[in-house]
Design a protein around this motif. Structure first.
Motif, PDB file in Angstrom:
ATOM      1  N   GLU A  30      -8.965  71.195  50.262  1.00 31.86           N
ATOM      2  CA  GLU A  30      -9.559  70.513  50.981  1.00 31.86           C
ATOM      3  C   GLU A  30     -10.232  69.166  49.924  1.00 31.86           C
ATOM      4  N   PRO A  31     -10.720  67.997  50.251  1.00 32.42           N
ATOM      5  CA  PRO A  31     -11.078  67.616  49.479  1.00 32.42           C
ATOM      6  C   PRO A  31     -13.271  67.284  49.932  1.00 32.42           C
ATOM      7  N   LEU A  32     -13.961  67.480  49.527  1.00 33.15           N
ATOM      8  CA  LEU A  32     -15.196  67.743  49.054  1.00 33.15           C
ATOM      9  C   LEU A  32     -15.854  66.820  49.446  1.00 33.15           C
ATOM     10  N   GLU A  33     -16.893  65.889  49.961  1.00 31.46           N
ATOM     11  CA  GLU A  33     -17.490  65.290  50.084  1.00 31.46           C
ATOM     12  C   GLU A  33     -19.216  65.451  49.397  1.00 31.46           C
ATOM     13  N   LEU A  34     -19.395  64.842  49.246  1.00 35.79           N
ATOM     14  CA  LEU A  34     -20.604  64.874  47.904  1.00 35.79           C
ATOM     15  C   LEU A  34     -21.345  63.270  47.973  1.00 35.79           C
ATOM     16  N   GLY A  35     -23.144  63.739  48.612  1.00 36.66           N
ATOM     17  CA  GLY A  35     -23.039  62.112  48.615  1.00 36.66           C
ATOM     18  C   GLY A  35     -22.478  61.500  49.246  1.00 36.66           C
ATOM     19  N   SER A  36     -22.214  60.292  49.031  1.00 34.74           N
ATOM     20  CA  SER A  36     -21.610  59.726  50.806  1.00 34.74           C
ATOM     21  C   SER A  36     -19.594  59.451  49.890  1.00 34.74           C
ATOM     22  N   GLU A  37     -19.732  59.820  48.053  1.00 35.67           N
ATOM     23  CA  GLU A  37     -18.097  59.962  47.965  1.00 35.67           C
ATOM     24  C   GLU A  37     -17.670  61.409  48.069  1.00 35.67           C
ATOM     25  N   VAL A  38     -15.941  60.707  48.331  1.00 39.96           N
ATOM     26  CA  VAL A  38     -15.193  62.178  48.542  1.00 39.96           C
ATOM     27  C   VAL A  38     -14.052  62.385  46.801  1.00 39.96           C
ATOM     28  N   TYR A  39     -14.661  63.771  46.979  1.00 37.48           N
ATOM     29  CA  TYR A  39     -14.178  63.979  45.788  1.00 37.48           C
ATOM     30  C   TYR A  39     -12.445  65.248  46.145  1.00 37.48           C
ATOM     31  N   ALA A  40     -11.709  64.899  44.768  1.00 34.47           N
ATOM     32  CA  ALA A  40     -10.505  65.757  45.500  1.00 34.47           C
ATOM     33  C   ALA A  40      -9.777  66.847  44.934  1.00 34.47           C
ATOM     34  N   ALA A  41      -9.859  68.725  44.975  1.00 32.77           N
ATOM     35  CA  ALA A  41      -9.332  69.598  43.656  1.00 32.77           C
ATOM     36  C   ALA A  41      -8.111  68.234  43.053  1.00 32.77           C
ATOM     37  N   GLU A  42      -7.556  67.584  41.574  1.00 33.59           N
ATOM     38  CA  GLU A  42      -6.847  67.894  41.604  1.00 33.59           C
ATOM     39  C   GLU A  42      -5.949  68.854  40.728  1.00 33.59           C
ATOM     40  N   PHE A  66      -8.958  80.109  39.956  1.00 37.69           N
ATOM     41  CA  PHE A  66      -7.925  79.114  39.098  1.00 37.69           C
ATOM     42  C   PHE A  66      -8.318  78.244  38.812  1.00 37.69           C
ATOM     43  N   SER A  67      -8.206  77.408  37.811  1.00 35.37           N
ATOM     44  CA  SER A  67      -9.447  76.188  37.324  1.00 35.37           C
ATOM     45  C   SER A  67      -7.869  75.120  37.890  1.00 35.37           C
ATOM     46  N   ALA A  68      -9.204  73.971  38.547  1.00 34.29           N
ATOM     47  CA  ALA A  68      -8.561  73.002  38.570  1.00 34.29           C
ATOM     48  C   ALA A  68      -9.295  71.096  38.599  1.00 34.29           C
ATOM     49  N   ALA A  69      -9.000  70.931  37.974  1.00 37.59           N
ATOM     50  CA  ALA A  69      -9.853  69.005  37.978  1.00 37.59           C
ATOM     51  C   ALA A  69     -10.855  68.659  39.118  1.00 37.59           C
ATOM     52  N   ILE A  70     -11.821  67.930  39.339  1.00 42.60           N
ATOM     53  CA  ILE A  70     -12.173  67.243  40.586  1.00 42.60           C
ATOM     54  C   ILE A  70     -12.674  66.420  40.356  1.00 42.60           C
ATOM     55  N   GLY A  71     -11.745  65.500  41.021  1.00 42.80           N
ATOM     56  CA  GLY A  71     -11.607  64.203  40.860  1.00 42.80           C
ATOM     57  C   GLY A  71     -12.003  63.139  41.370  1.00 42.80           C
ATOM     58  N   GLY A  72     -13.343  61.250  41.650  1.00 42.09           N
ATOM     59  CA  GLY A  72     -13.709  61.239  42.406  1.00 42.09           C
ATOM     60  C   GLY A  72     -14.673  60.299  41.122  1.00 42.09           C
ATOM     61  N   PRO A  73     -15.035  59.211  41.581  1.00 41.60           N
ATOM     62  CA  PRO A  73     -16.091  58.192  40.893  1.00 41.60           C
ATOM     63  C   PRO A  73     -17.178  59.191  39.827  1.00 41.60           C
ATOM     64  N   CYS A  74     -17.334  58.615  38.514  1.00 38.15           N
ATOM     65  CA  CYS A  74     -18.442  59.118  37.956  1.00 38.15           C
ATOM     66  C   CYS A  74     -19.500  59.126  38.645  1.00 38.15           C
ATOM     67  N   MET A  75     -20.667  59.930  38.681  1.00 40.94           N
ATOM     68  CA  MET A  75     -21.963  59.449  39.653  1.00 40.94           C
ATOM     69  C   MET A  75     -22.644  58.670  38.781  1.00 40.94           C
ATOM     70  N   ARG A  76     -22.476  58.627  37.467  1.00 40.70           N
ATOM     71  CA  ARG A  76     -23.020  57.651  36.454  1.00 40.70           C
ATOM     72  C   ARG A  76     -22.982  56.097  36.416  1.00 40.70           C
TER      73      ARG A  76
END
Ligand SMILES: [Zn+2]
Ligand SMILES: [Zn+2]
Length: 172
Positions: A30-42, A66-76
């Motif tokens: 399931e996607p994670l919420e970090l800060g106020s953004e949503v990051y999804a496993a890819e 397992f290995s997966a990418a975490i996709g979402g907006p760059c925090m910078r």
């Protein structure tokens, strides 16, 4: 294509004490919420390796990798980012073994792979999710993308308004 596994029934393997098994499964993360953004496993359905060993004293020792990418907006800089995440988690569940040996992801003889996978993924993600490790981020003055603007981007410091007032006084 492998079916996705939310929960895995350990009893169905009928392992004898001391016996083990390594399985390739696909688990929905399931996607994670970090800060106020949503990051999804890819990909969102992640191929995993689950190693199960039935302990001689009863119960199970489990390892999930397992290995997966975490996709979402760059925090910078807010551009899309997808850094890789490596997960290697272990759990032990031994009935009557006390709290430390009572895995929260195992009840009866069923493993909550989706819950364990999501929590292990959340623990393994980097503190800062960046489009690239040296992302320079946004200009603090005008919010320009510094990676595109280049190292020459700068702003002349604003003259201090107090000095402007002083100058006025001197002119009088
Ligand atoms: Zn960035
Ligand atoms: Zn600027």
């Amino acid at each position: 294509m492998a079916a996705t596994t939310h929960d895995f029934d350990l009893a169905a393997l009928r392992l004898a004490p001391g016996e083990g098994r390594r399985l390739e499964l696909e688990v929905p993360i399931e996607p994670l919420e970090l800060g106020s953004e949503v990051y999804a496993a890819e990909p969102p359905r992640v191929p995993v390796e689950l190693t199960i060993s039935r302990m001689t004293g009863g119960g199970y020792a489990l390892r999930l990798r397992f290995s997966a990418a975490i996709g979402g907006p760059c925090m910078r800089c807010l551009k899309p980012a997808a850094p890789g995440v490596e997960v290697d988690a272990r759990e032990v569940d031994r009935p009557g073994g006390g709290e430390e040996l009572d895995s929260p992801y195992v009840s009866e003889e069923t493993v909550d792979l989706a819950g364990w996978g999501r929590d292990a993924f959340a623990l393994a993600v980097p503190a800062k999710i960046l489009c690239r490790e040296d992302c320079p981020g946004l200009c603090p003055v005008c919010a320009a993308d510094l990676a595109a603007a280049g190292p020459d981007h700068h702003h002349d410091p604003e003259p201090d308004p107090r000095w402007a007032k002083l100058r006025e006084l001197k002119l009088e």
